[in-house]
Design an enzyme around this catalytic site. Structure first.
Site: not given
Ligand code: IFM
Length: 437
Positions: A164, A347
């Site tokens: 990210e 994710e």
């Molecule tokens: O916990 C985070 C992760 O580190 C990166 N993506 C989003 C998740 C939830 O906020």
């Protein structure tokens, strides 16, 4: 749930600073999150990741949880300050030893190790030299990738360079709610470019050490335009360019889009070729769509974010919108066509206030509904022709959620932080049955 293609990768994700703890053990150097979390007022509950889930000492127990879950892959991140405590110089053997043990344990349990190299925990010494605002950090990142792959390249099954980079730029350097806490607004663009440059250089470094596929994990949020004026349309386009295209167009050979804050002076001759170094997989992190309309007169931003009505909400107050994931996957396919590599959802998950009942069981039907909806959305995208080859739940464990500290629980496994007791939630059993099937 409909059947997924043979070979579809079922996984769960975590990151180093959110679970490992042991931040001063075995010679690990300080990271920007160690520094930031100690600054008063930065973290809602005043906590730090000093102990987190103590995964550093409990990785065998956590690997057993992964084996019990029946997933084919586990996405974790490597803490750069364990490998290079000051962000430069030779590999620190004791730091890499930990990941060596973890990777061997995963393989013995039949779980593919998927390693992310940068999940926001920059060595503090590099930040002191300018961090990602400094072009040299891109070169340092490639060196770190090389050292790490020299040790683990024979066993990691998928490498992910950055996690990210949009969030690290915008929250970390734009509005300062994440480490390192800079508030540069659109002057944060060098952080985007230097991360992407580091990514391209690291892809080449990894390829020299391993034949495993290489990816990046970007975070996307489909834009829901609120209002129907030309100004609303312009605002939606600006936000889309910033969040969804700035970190993808150049990787897939399109150069930078016309996004707010873009400063061509930062981009040197030849850089765009480095950014477009081919990747094997595009990692997609998805949580929710974003409502956007035209800003109020005098706003420093060219858009305004507005809450989206009509959706259930998580404990983070994020809308639960599985249709946004289908829309996003179709949009990526339509936007990039043949240039889009296979996609893995690296994710997807939700926070709820999960509390053990009198018997110690943790029932989380909302999370099961969330995952069910999002997996169906992925299936629909596959049926429509989008090459999606995997799905990772965020997260295996409840963990330290950055500026929210310990107040948001994303895990399939509940963690009682004072005792570090792990209790699989009902979503763990649900996902296990699905992954095994
Ligand atoms: O916990 C985070 C992760 O580190 C990166 N993506 C989003 C998740 C939830 O906020």
């Amino acid at each position: 749930m409909p059947d997924f293609p043979t070979g579809f990768r079922w996984g769960v994700s975590t990151s180093a600073y959110q679970i490992e703890g042991a931040t001063t053990v075995d010679g690990r150097g300080p990271s920007i999150w160690d520094t930031f979390a100690r600054e008063p007022g930065r973290i809602v509950d005043g906590s730090t990741g000093d102990e987190a889930c103590d995964h550093y000492h409990r990785h065998a127990e956590d690997t057993a949880l992964l084996a019990g879950l029946g997933v084919s892959a586990y996405r974790f991140s490597i803490a750069w300050p364990r490998v290079q405590p000051t962000g430069a110089g030779p590999a620190h053997a004791a730091g890499l030893d930990f990941y060596d043990r973890l990777v061997d344990g995963l393989l013995a349990a039949g779980v593919d190790p998927v390693a992310t190299l940068f999940h926001w925990d920059l060595p503090q010494a590099l930040e002191d030299a300018g961090g990602w605002l400094n072009r040299d950090t891109a070169a340092r990142f490639a060196e770190y990738a090389d050292l790490t792959a020299a040790r683990l390249g024979d066993r990691v099954k998928l490498w992910i360079t950055l996690n990210e980079p949009f969030i690290h730029m915008s929250l970390g350097h734009g509005i300062g709610t994440h480490a390192p806490g800079r508030m540069l607004l659109f002057d944060a663009f060098p952080v985007a470019h230097h991360q992407l440059l580091g990514h391209g250089l690291a892809v080449a470094a990894l390829r020299a050490r391993t034949t495993s596929p290489v990816a990046i994990a970007n975070n996307y949020s489909p834009v829901r335009q609120v209002g129907d004026t030309d100004a609303d349309r312009a605002a939606a386009q600006a936000y889309d360019a910033l969040h969804n295209r700035l970190f993808t167009d150049p990787l897939l050979g399109r150069g930078y889009p016309d996004a707010p804050g873009l400063d061509p002076a930062v981009v040197r001759d030849g850089d765009l070729d480095v950014l477009a170094t081919p990747i094997d997989v595009l990692g997609v992190n998805y949580y929710n769509p974003t409502g956007i309309r035209a800003p109020e007169e005098g706003s420093p931003l060219p858009f305004e974010m507005v809450p989206l009505d009509g959706y259930p909400r998580t404990a983070f107050d994020w809308p639960v919108a599985p249709d946004g994931l289908r829309e996003l996957l179709l949009q990526l396919h339509e936007r990039y066509g043949d240039a889009l590599p296979p996609v893995q959802v690296t994710e997807s998950g939700c926070a709820y206030d999960d509390v053990p009942d009198a018997q110690g069981r943790v029932d989380d039907p909302e999370r099961i509904a969330y995952l069910d909806g999002h997996l169906r959305a992925v299936h629909e995208a596959i049926t429509a022709g989008v090459p999606v080859t995997g799905y990772f739940v965020w997260s295996l464990l409840d963990n330290w959620e950055w500026a929210e500290g310990f107040t948001k629980r994303f895990g399939l496994v509940h963690v009682d932080y004072p005792t570090q007791r792990r209790t699989p939630k009902s979503s763990y059993a649900w996902f296990r049955d699905l992954a095994r099937r």
